[in-house]
Design a protein around this motif. Structure first.
Motif, PDB file in Angstrom:
ATOM      1  N   LEU A  60       8.572  78.983  84.323  1.00  0.00           N
ATOM      2  CA  LEU A  60       9.101  79.192  82.999  1.00  0.00           C
ATOM      3  C   LEU A  60      10.388  78.216  82.695  1.00  0.00           C
ATOM      4  CD1 LEU A  60       8.399  82.591  81.401  1.00  0.00           C
ATOM      5  CD2 LEU A  60       7.357  80.473  80.717  1.00  0.00           C
ATOM      6  N   ILE A  61      11.124  78.544  83.648  1.00  0.00           N
ATOM      7  CA  ILE A  61      12.525  77.702  83.600  1.00  0.00           C
ATOM      8  C   ILE A  61      12.226  76.362  83.814  1.00  0.00           C
ATOM      9  CG2 ILE A  61      14.712  77.395  84.803  1.00  0.00           C
ATOM     10  CD1 ILE A  61      14.505  80.353  85.550  1.00  0.00           C
ATOM     11  N   GLY A  62      11.375  75.905  84.670  1.00  0.00           N
ATOM     12  CA  GLY A  62      11.090  74.532  85.095  1.00  0.00           C
ATOM     13  C   GLY A  62      10.291  73.812  83.748  1.00  0.00           C
ATOM     14  N   MET A  63       9.742  74.776  83.096  1.00  0.00           N
ATOM     15  CA  MET A  63       9.168  74.028  81.829  1.00  0.00           C
ATOM     16  C   MET A  63      10.128  73.455  80.778  1.00  0.00           C
ATOM     17  SD  MET A  63       5.925  76.430  81.113  1.00  0.00           S
ATOM     18  CE  MET A  63       5.703  75.702  79.381  1.00  0.00           C
ATOM     19  N   GLN A  64      11.468  74.598  80.670  1.00  0.00           N
ATOM     20  CA  GLN A  64      12.475  74.261  79.780  1.00  0.00           C
ATOM     21  C   GLN A  64      13.021  72.852  80.076  1.00  0.00           C
ATOM     22  OE1 GLN A  64      13.153  75.972  77.434  1.00  0.00           O
ATOM     23  NE2 GLN A  64      11.706  77.547  77.945  1.00  0.00           N
ATOM     24  N   PHE A  65      13.097  72.337  81.665  1.00  0.00           N
ATOM     25  CA  PHE A  65      13.641  71.190  82.051  1.00  0.00           C
ATOM     26  C   PHE A  65      12.621  70.090  81.830  1.00  0.00           C
ATOM     27  CE2 PHE A  65      16.439  74.348  84.089  1.00  0.00           C
ATOM     28  CZ  PHE A  65      17.482  73.783  83.580  1.00  0.00           C
ATOM     29  N   SER A  66      11.532  70.181  82.045  1.00  0.00           N
ATOM     30  CA  SER A  66      10.511  69.255  82.097  1.00  0.00           C
ATOM     31  C   SER A  66       9.818  68.656  80.849  1.00  0.00           C
ATOM     32  CB  SER A  66       9.422  69.273  83.060  1.00  0.00           C
ATOM     33  OG  SER A  66       8.601  70.771  82.499  1.00  0.00           O
ATOM     34  N   ALA A  67      10.030  69.527  79.678  1.00  0.00           N
ATOM     35  CA  ALA A  67       9.669  69.430  78.243  1.00  0.00           C
ATOM     36  C   ALA A  67       9.777  68.237  77.760  1.00  0.00           C
ATOM     37  CB  ALA A  67      10.155  70.640  77.552  1.00  0.00           C
ATOM     38  N   ARG A  68      10.863  67.610  77.878  1.00  0.00           N
ATOM     39  CA  ARG A  68      11.185  66.289  77.402  1.00  0.00           C
ATOM     40  C   ARG A  68      11.279  65.103  78.397  1.00  0.00           C
ATOM     41  NH1 ARG A  68      10.579  66.575  72.158  1.00  0.00           N
ATOM     42  NH2 ARG A  68      11.694  68.585  71.244  1.00  0.00           N
ATOM     43  N   ARG A  69      10.835  65.177  79.448  1.00  0.00           N
ATOM     44  CA  ARG A  69      10.592  64.473  80.574  1.00  0.00           C
ATOM     45  C   ARG A  69       9.154  63.929  80.901  1.00  0.00           C
ATOM     46  NH1 ARG A  69      15.084  67.795  82.202  1.00  0.00           N
ATOM     47  NH2 ARG A  69      16.947  66.674  82.418  1.00  0.00           N
ATOM     48  N   SER A  70       8.388  65.070  81.080  1.00  0.00           N
ATOM     49  CA  SER A  70       7.063  64.765  81.401  1.00  0.00           C
ATOM     50  C   SER A  70       6.154  65.867  80.946  1.00  0.00           C
ATOM     51  CB  SER A  70       7.123  64.886  83.041  1.00  0.00           C
ATOM     52  OG  SER A  70       5.665  64.733  83.443  1.00  0.00           O
ATOM     53  N   ARG A  71       5.292  65.281  80.132  1.00  0.00           N
ATOM     54  CA  ARG A  71       4.295  66.358  79.483  1.00  0.00           C
ATOM     55  C   ARG A  71       3.305  66.995  80.478  1.00  0.00           C
ATOM     56  NH1 ARG A  71       2.106  67.263  74.343  1.00  0.00           N
ATOM     57  NH2 ARG A  71       0.067  67.840  74.125  1.00  0.00           N
ATOM     58  N   GLU A  72       2.876  66.022  81.502  1.00  0.00           N
ATOM     59  CA  GLU A  72       1.866  66.444  82.414  1.00  0.00           C
ATOM     60  C   GLU A  72       2.715  67.513  83.315  1.00  0.00           C
ATOM     61  OE1 GLU A  72       2.680  63.446  81.584  1.00  0.00           O
ATOM     62  OE2 GLU A  72       0.796  62.617  80.569  1.00  0.00           O
TER      63      GLU A  72
END
Length: 219
Positions: A60-72
């Motif tokens: 879940l925390i990782g999703m917060q950081f990856s949301a604007r960088r990589s959709r995949e």
């Protein structure tokens, strides 16, 4: 004649509908992976289940950081979250499946009605619910503190009180999340919205499970 203003609301509405469809598809996929994790982890003991819970929180925390960088990557982390949280909750579900399977079915049905009702209310209301989200967040923090107190202090009907308060809080959070789903037009936010809505569903289910299993114990 400039038709930009005429087409604007139509485009916005189409993007909103697309976001709704994608988000709910991600919710369904996460639920499927949750069910898979619950099945695979039905024989897990406490230690591995805690590790799976930590892994789901990390996803879940990782999703917060990856949301604007990589959709995949964000979608992959959402999938990992669904699987790991299923593994984490698996021992609890396995216990109820063996001891009180009726409570599982009752909780599932009540959760579906709860989410459908409050989700529709949040999606349809025009009043801004974002201010309520802040109150609900701090209420949730207080509820977590209350759950810790229950570990050390025997409060009559404490578990029932905890579950009812939790349902009240997540009724608000569910309405807020579904209103965000209607007002948002950013397709990239679909995985994060799906994670939030799935957490609403899971917590509501667990609260109902506490209530219905408590009824069985009192018979």
């Amino acid at each position: 004649m400039d038709n930009t203003y005429a087409y604007g609301p139509v485009v916005t509405r189409d993007r909103s509908h697309t976001l709704f469809a994608q988000t709910m598809a991600y919710v369904a996929g996460t639920a499927g992976l949750f069910a898979l994790g619950a099945y695979l982890g039905r024989n897990l003991t406490g230690g591995p289940a805690i590790i799976a819970y930590i892994a789901s929180f990390a996803a879940l925390i990782g999703m917060q950081f990856s949301a604007r960088r990589s959709r995949e990557l964000t979608i992959g982390l959402l999938a990992a979250f669904g699987l790991f949280i299923g593994l984490a909750v698996a021992p609890t579900l396995a216990f109820y499946a063996s001891q009180d399977p009726q409570a599982l079915w009752q909780s599932g049905g009540a959760t579906a009605l709860f989410i459908a009702g409050f989700g529709a209310a949040g999606y349809a209301t025009r009043r801004d619910l974002s201010k309520l989200a802040r109150y609900a967040f701090w209420a949730l923090v207080a509820l977590i503190a209350f759950s810790i107190v229950l570990i050390f202090v025997n409060i009559p009907n404490g578990a029932l009180i905890y579950a009812i308060l939790g349902l009240v809080i997540f009724a608000v959070l569910t309405m807020v999340d579904f209103q965000r789903l209607r007002r948002n037009t950013d397709i990239q936010s679909a995985p994060l919205l799906a994670a939030s809505i799935f957490l609403d569903i899971l917590n509501v289910f667990l609260f109902f499970l506490t209530i219905f299993s408590g009824r069985s114990d009192n018979r």
